[in-house]
Design an enzyme around this catalytic site. Structure first.
Site, PDB file in Angstrom:
ATOM      1  N   LYS A  22     -22.544  12.512  38.233  1.00  0.00           N
ATOM      2  CA  LYS A  22     -23.835  12.190  37.611  1.00  0.00           C
ATOM      3  C   LYS A  22     -23.868  10.723  37.184  1.00  0.00           C
ATOM      4  O   LYS A  22     -24.808   9.991  37.494  1.00  0.00           O
ATOM      5  CB  LYS A  22     -24.050  13.083  36.390  1.00  0.00           C
ATOM      6  CG  LYS A  22     -25.135  12.597  35.428  1.00  0.00           C
ATOM      7  CD  LYS A  22     -25.347  13.531  34.269  1.00  0.00           C
ATOM      8  CE  LYS A  22     -24.508  13.225  33.080  1.00  0.00           C
ATOM      9  NZ  LYS A  22     -24.993  12.154  32.207  1.00  0.00           N
ATOM     10  N   ASN A  23     -22.817  10.278  36.508  1.00  0.00           N
ATOM     11  CA  ASN A  23     -22.853   8.936  35.901  1.00  0.00           C
ATOM     12  C   ASN A  23     -22.591   7.818  36.894  1.00  0.00           C
ATOM     13  O   ASN A  23     -22.639   6.648  36.534  1.00  0.00           O
ATOM     14  CB  ASN A  23     -21.894   8.863  34.704  1.00  0.00           C
ATOM     15  CG  ASN A  23     -22.411   9.685  33.534  1.00  0.00           C
ATOM     16  OD1 ASN A  23     -23.556  10.146  33.554  1.00  0.00           O
ATOM     17  ND2 ASN A  23     -21.571   9.892  32.541  1.00  0.00           N
ATOM     18  N   ARG A  92     -31.527   8.735  28.365  1.00  0.00           N
ATOM     19  CA  ARG A  92     -31.256   7.369  27.918  1.00  0.00           C
ATOM     20  C   ARG A  92     -30.877   6.465  29.071  1.00  0.00           C
ATOM     21  O   ARG A  92     -31.120   5.258  29.033  1.00  0.00           O
ATOM     22  CB  ARG A  92     -30.119   7.359  26.905  1.00  0.00           C
ATOM     23  CG  ARG A  92     -30.202   8.340  25.784  1.00  0.00           C
ATOM     24  CD  ARG A  92     -28.976   8.229  24.955  1.00  0.00           C
ATOM     25  NE  ARG A  92     -28.533   6.854  24.954  1.00  0.00           N
ATOM     26  CZ  ARG A  92     -29.128   5.867  24.283  1.00  0.00           C
ATOM     27  NH1 ARG A  92     -30.186   6.159  23.561  1.00  0.00           N
ATOM     28  NH2 ARG A  92     -28.702   4.630  24.332  1.00  0.00           N
ATOM     29  N   CYS A 116     -29.678   9.455  19.818  1.00  0.00           N
ATOM     30  CA  CYS A 116     -29.560  10.828  20.320  1.00  0.00           C
ATOM     31  C   CYS A 116     -28.571  11.519  19.392  1.00  0.00           C
ATOM     32  O   CYS A 116     -28.081  10.952  18.434  1.00  0.00           O
ATOM     33  CB  CYS A 116     -29.103  10.850  21.777  1.00  0.00           C
ATOM     34  SG  CYS A 116     -27.361  10.508  21.960  1.00  0.00           S
ATOM     35  N   PRO A 122     -27.451   1.908  20.418  1.00  0.00           N
ATOM     36  CA  PRO A 122     -28.307   0.732  20.643  1.00  0.00           C
ATOM     37  C   PRO A 122     -28.098   0.141  22.036  1.00  0.00           C
ATOM     38  O   PRO A 122     -27.140   0.488  22.732  1.00  0.00           O
ATOM     39  CB  PRO A 122     -27.822  -0.243  19.567  1.00  0.00           C
ATOM     40  CG  PRO A 122     -26.443   0.180  19.245  1.00  0.00           C
ATOM     41  CD  PRO A 122     -26.392   1.658  19.430  1.00  0.00           C
ATOM     42  N   ASP A 124     -28.393  -3.361  22.397  1.00  0.00           N
ATOM     43  CA  ASP A 124     -28.375  -4.810  22.108  1.00  0.00           C
ATOM     44  C   ASP A 124     -27.567  -5.605  23.126  1.00  0.00           C
ATOM     45  O   ASP A 124     -27.938  -6.727  23.493  1.00  0.00           O
ATOM     46  CB  ASP A 124     -27.840  -5.060  20.692  1.00  0.00           C
ATOM     47  CG  ASP A 124     -26.466  -4.453  20.495  1.00  0.00           C
ATOM     48  OD1 ASP A 124     -26.343  -3.208  20.598  1.00  0.00           O
ATOM     49  OD2 ASP A 124     -25.479  -5.192  20.291  1.00  0.00           O
ATOM     50  N   GLN A 125     -26.484  -5.018  23.639  1.00  0.00           N
ATOM     51  CA  GLN A 125     -25.661  -5.762  24.609  1.00  0.00           C
ATOM     52  C   GLN A 125     -26.405  -5.952  25.935  1.00  0.00           C
ATOM     53  O   GLN A 125     -26.277  -6.983  26.586  1.00  0.00           O
ATOM     54  CB  GLN A 125     -24.340  -5.011  24.855  1.00  0.00           C
ATOM     55  CG  GLN A 125     -23.533  -4.779  23.588  1.00  0.00           C
ATOM     56  CD  GLN A 125     -23.035  -6.090  22.986  1.00  0.00           C
ATOM     57  OE1 GLN A 125     -22.359  -6.866  23.651  1.00  0.00           O
ATOM     58  NE2 GLN A 125     -23.416  -6.347  21.744  1.00  0.00           N
TER      59      GLN A 125
HETATM   60  C1  EPZ Z   1     -22.113   6.053  29.229  1.00  0.00           C
HETATM   61  O1  EPZ Z   1     -23.061   5.984  28.176  1.00  0.00           O
HETATM   62  C2  EPZ Z   1     -22.201   7.463  29.769  1.00  0.00           C
HETATM   63  N1  EPZ Z   1     -23.535   7.704  30.305  1.00  0.00           N
HETATM   64  C3  EPZ Z   1     -21.875   8.452  28.646  1.00  0.00           C
HETATM   65  O2  EPZ Z   1     -21.878   9.756  29.211  1.00  0.00           O
HETATM   66  C4  EPZ Z   1     -20.477   8.150  28.126  1.00  0.00           C
HETATM   67  O3  EPZ Z   1     -20.202   9.017  27.040  1.00  0.00           O
HETATM   68  C5  EPZ Z   1     -20.404   6.692  27.658  1.00  0.00           C
HETATM   69  O4  EPZ Z   1     -20.790   5.823  28.734  1.00  0.00           O
HETATM   70  C6  EPZ Z   1     -19.008   6.295  27.221  1.00  0.00           C
HETATM   71  O5  EPZ Z   1     -18.102   6.523  28.239  1.00  0.00           O
HETATM   72  C7  EPZ Z   1     -23.848   7.222  31.540  1.00  0.00           C
HETATM   73  O6  EPZ Z   1     -23.057   6.586  32.191  1.00  0.00           O
HETATM   74  C8  EPZ Z   1     -25.215   7.528  32.036  1.00  0.00           C
HETATM   75  P1  EPZ Z   1     -21.724   2.955  26.099  1.00  0.00           P
HETATM   76  P2  EPZ Z   1     -23.454   4.557  27.553  1.00  0.00           P
HETATM   77  O7  EPZ Z   1     -22.800   1.945  26.202  1.00  0.00           O
HETATM   78  O8  EPZ Z   1     -23.356   3.501  28.564  1.00  0.00           O
HETATM   79  C9  EPZ Z   1     -22.145   1.181  21.755  1.00  0.00           C
HETATM   80  C10 EPZ Z   1     -22.362  12.003  29.315  1.00  0.00           C
HETATM   81  O9  EPZ Z   1     -21.965  12.916  28.593  1.00  0.00           O
HETATM   82  N2  EPZ Z   1     -23.128   0.256  22.318  1.00  0.00           N
HETATM   83  O10 EPZ Z   1     -20.465   2.736  26.859  1.00  0.00           O
HETATM   84  O11 EPZ Z   1     -24.742   4.721  26.825  1.00  0.00           O
HETATM   85  C11 EPZ Z   1     -22.611   2.630  21.771  1.00  0.00           C
HETATM   86  O12 EPZ Z   1     -23.387   2.917  20.633  1.00  0.00           O
HETATM   87  C12 EPZ Z   1     -22.821  10.714  28.702  1.00  0.00           C
HETATM   88  O13 EPZ Z   1     -22.380  12.030  30.580  1.00  0.00           O
HETATM   89  C13 EPZ Z   1     -23.696  -0.728  21.507  1.00  0.00           C
HETATM   90  O14 EPZ Z   1     -23.401  -0.810  20.320  1.00  0.00           O
HETATM   91  O15 EPZ Z   1     -22.296   4.355  26.488  1.00  0.00           O
HETATM   92  C14 EPZ Z   1     -21.310   3.403  21.795  1.00  0.00           C
HETATM   93  O16 EPZ Z   1     -20.849   3.540  20.470  1.00  0.00           O
HETATM   94  C15 EPZ Z   1     -22.875  10.787  27.197  1.00  0.00           C
HETATM   95  N3  EPZ Z   1     -24.607  -1.590  22.038  1.00  0.00           N
HETATM   96  C16 EPZ Z   1     -20.366   2.484  22.574  1.00  0.00           C
HETATM   97  O17 EPZ Z   1     -20.986   1.197  22.579  1.00  0.00           O
HETATM   98  C17 EPZ Z   1     -24.970  -1.526  23.363  1.00  0.00           C
HETATM   99  O18 EPZ Z   1     -25.800  -2.362  23.808  1.00  0.00           O
HETATM  100  C18 EPZ Z   1     -20.142   2.898  24.008  1.00  0.00           C
HETATM  101  O19 EPZ Z   1     -21.410   3.169  24.551  1.00  0.00           O
HETATM  102  C19 EPZ Z   1     -24.383  -0.533  24.169  1.00  0.00           C
HETATM  103  C20 EPZ Z   1     -23.459   0.330  23.632  1.00  0.00           C
END
Ligand code: EPZ
Length: 420
Positions: A22-23, A92, A116, A122, A124-125
């Site tokens: 999926k991802n 998202r 969620c 967020p 922001d990055q």
């Molecule tokens: C991806 O989400 C996956 N989704 C998630 O899978 C997975 O849990 C996550 O990566 C971590 O491995 C998809 O790939 C579609 P992140 P993503 O940005 O990209 C913070 C599932 O169950 N952050 O790596 O949204 C954020 O809050 C889903 O299949 C910022 O602060 O996760 C988190 O604490 C759930 N600012 C951390 O980074 C930003 O701009 C990691 O989030 C972006 C992220």
């Protein structure tokens, strides 16, 4: 809303094939926006999130023939670069259209995804990186409004290794003028898979899978034909299901090279995990051993496996410390598991999981994708009939779970409209 009814207490046996990831499929579907041509994806899982992404591409002006495992994204009719609130809040990952739209069409209006269940999440990055590439970003009435003449390559240093942040910026940089570096990039296999597709399209991406990714932007990108890799989290979920229920199974299409951290913890817990031809044999007979786990970005222990592995530790011989470092609120499964007889104490980002002799069936409620998988696994273990409500969460990320578990000998049926 549907529910899933499980009559537990059975050992599992048989074989099951892992579906496409999926991802990986979600960013790759969004990457089709970078080219005007007709792209073909194969081995796409039949999931709600795939349907949602197809609907989003349609809304943006890209007709899609979505018949998983085959999906075709056709050339655009007229582009309407707006991702509406109702679609973005459903999924998202819709934010992944932002980079491609700005890079290809110089404008985009994408609803902010909002938080969620598992965290504020967020973006922001994503926005900081697009601004560094030359985009103008404004937030208006809950929407990100982005515009750019032509993006220019830049040095992009991420505050954390965000997966979709890395993917959004890779796609934007692929059409930017000049070279970009993404420093502190996510190393997930799905990022590596996206790089493969961008290179097929004519970009020059190197370093994917490491912390620094270099992208040489191209003036234009070609459509592609690509078969999606297997889903490592689905694979890990079934490995844990067999280990929890007991028995032995052959899981086909498991990307073992992408699951080293999970496999190490399963073996430490006294689960047999052995490569076997094109798959992996998983077996568990004796008492599980408690092992401590801390989630972290790839190649560490995946946060998306934390809830499932916790069920395993509920059955182990001592107490396991499980720390969740990626998301701030990813223990919603704990109270539901407690209703099934689990003995778990949460303190901040750490859950102390004390092994118990067994779990008891109950009516429980899914809250997010991976928590719902953990409740199904708990239902496989518990003696009696467990009803997991609100399994629309499950349908977002697991293809035909009832059929696959049924093929392993589990008594699992979907109850239409059965949710409380
Ligand atoms: C991806 O989400 C996956 N989704 C998630 O899978 C997975 O849990 C996550 O990566 C971590 O491995 C998809 O790939 C579609 P992140 P993503 O940005 O990209 C913070 C599932 O169950 N952050 O790596 O949204 C954020 O809050 C889903 O299949 C910022 O602060 O996760 C988190 O604490 C759930 N600012 C951390 O980074 C930003 O701009 C990691 O989030 C972006 C992220």
């Amino acid at each position: 809303m549907d529910a899933i009814r499980i009559v537990g207490g059975r050992r599992l046996a048989g074989r099951v094939r892992v579906s496409g990831a999926k991802n990986a499929a979600l960013p790759i579907l969004c990457a089709t926006l970078l080219s005007e041509g007709e792209s073909h994806l194969r081995n796409v899982p039949r999931l709600q999130d795939i349907e949602t992404t197809a609907a989003l591409l349609h809304t943006l002006g890209r007709p899609v023939d979505c018949k998983p495992p085959e999906v075709t994204v056709f050339a655009p009719t007229t582009i309407h670069p707006e991702a509406p609130y109702d679609l973005v809040t459903k999924m998202r990952a819709s934010v992944l259209v932002l980079g491609p739209l700005v890079a290809r069409y110089g404008r985009a209006r994408v609803s902010l995804p909002g938080g969620c269940q598992i965290g504020t999440r967020p973006i922001d990055q994503h926005l900081k990186g697009l601004e560094a590439l030359g985009a103008t970003i404004a937030i208006e009435h809950g929407y990100v409004v982005a515009s750019a003449k032509r993006l220019r390559g830049a040095e992009l240093v991420l505050d954390m290794a965000t997966v979709t942040g890395t993917e959004n910026l890779m796609m934007a940089a692929a059409l930017a003028q000049g070279r970009s570096h993404i420093v502190n990039a996510a190393r997930e296999p799905e990022v590596v898979e996206l790089a493969r597709v961008l290179n097929k399209m004519g970009a020059k991406v190197s370093g994917a899978g490491t912390g620094v990714i270099q992208i040489e932007g191209a003036a234009e990108l070609a459509p592609f034909d690509h078969a999606i890799v297997s889903d490592r989290i689905e694979a890990g979920t079934y490995m844990v299901a067999v280990a929890a229920a007991g028995g032995e199974a052959l899981l086909e299409g498991v990307p073992v090279e992408d699951l080293e951290a999970l496999i190490a913890k399963l073996r430490a817990a006294r689960v047999v995990v052995e490569p076997d031809g094109t798959g992996v044999r998983v077996a568990r007979d004796g008492r599980l051993h408690s092992v401590d786990v801390t989630t972290s970005p790839h190649p560490g222990f995946p946060t998306d496996m934390q809830a499932q592995f916790m069920v395993l530790m509920c059955l182990a011989d001592k107490t396991a410390r499980m720390s969740e470092t990626v998301f701030e609120n990813r223990f919603m499964h704990v109270p539901e598991l407690g209703r099934m007889g689990a003995d778990i104490e949460v303190s901040g980002h750490t859950a102390f999981v004390k092994g118990v002799s067994g779990l008891s069936a109950a009516n429980v409620m899914a809250t997010d994708l991976r928590a719902s998988a953990s409740l199904v696994i708990a239902g496989l273990v518990a003696e009696g009939e467990t009803l997991v409500s609100r399994v629309y969460h499950l349908d977002r990320g697991y293809e035909a779970m009832e059929e696959k578990l049924g093929a392993l000998g589990a008594n699992v049926v979907r109850v239409r409209g059965g949710s409380v």
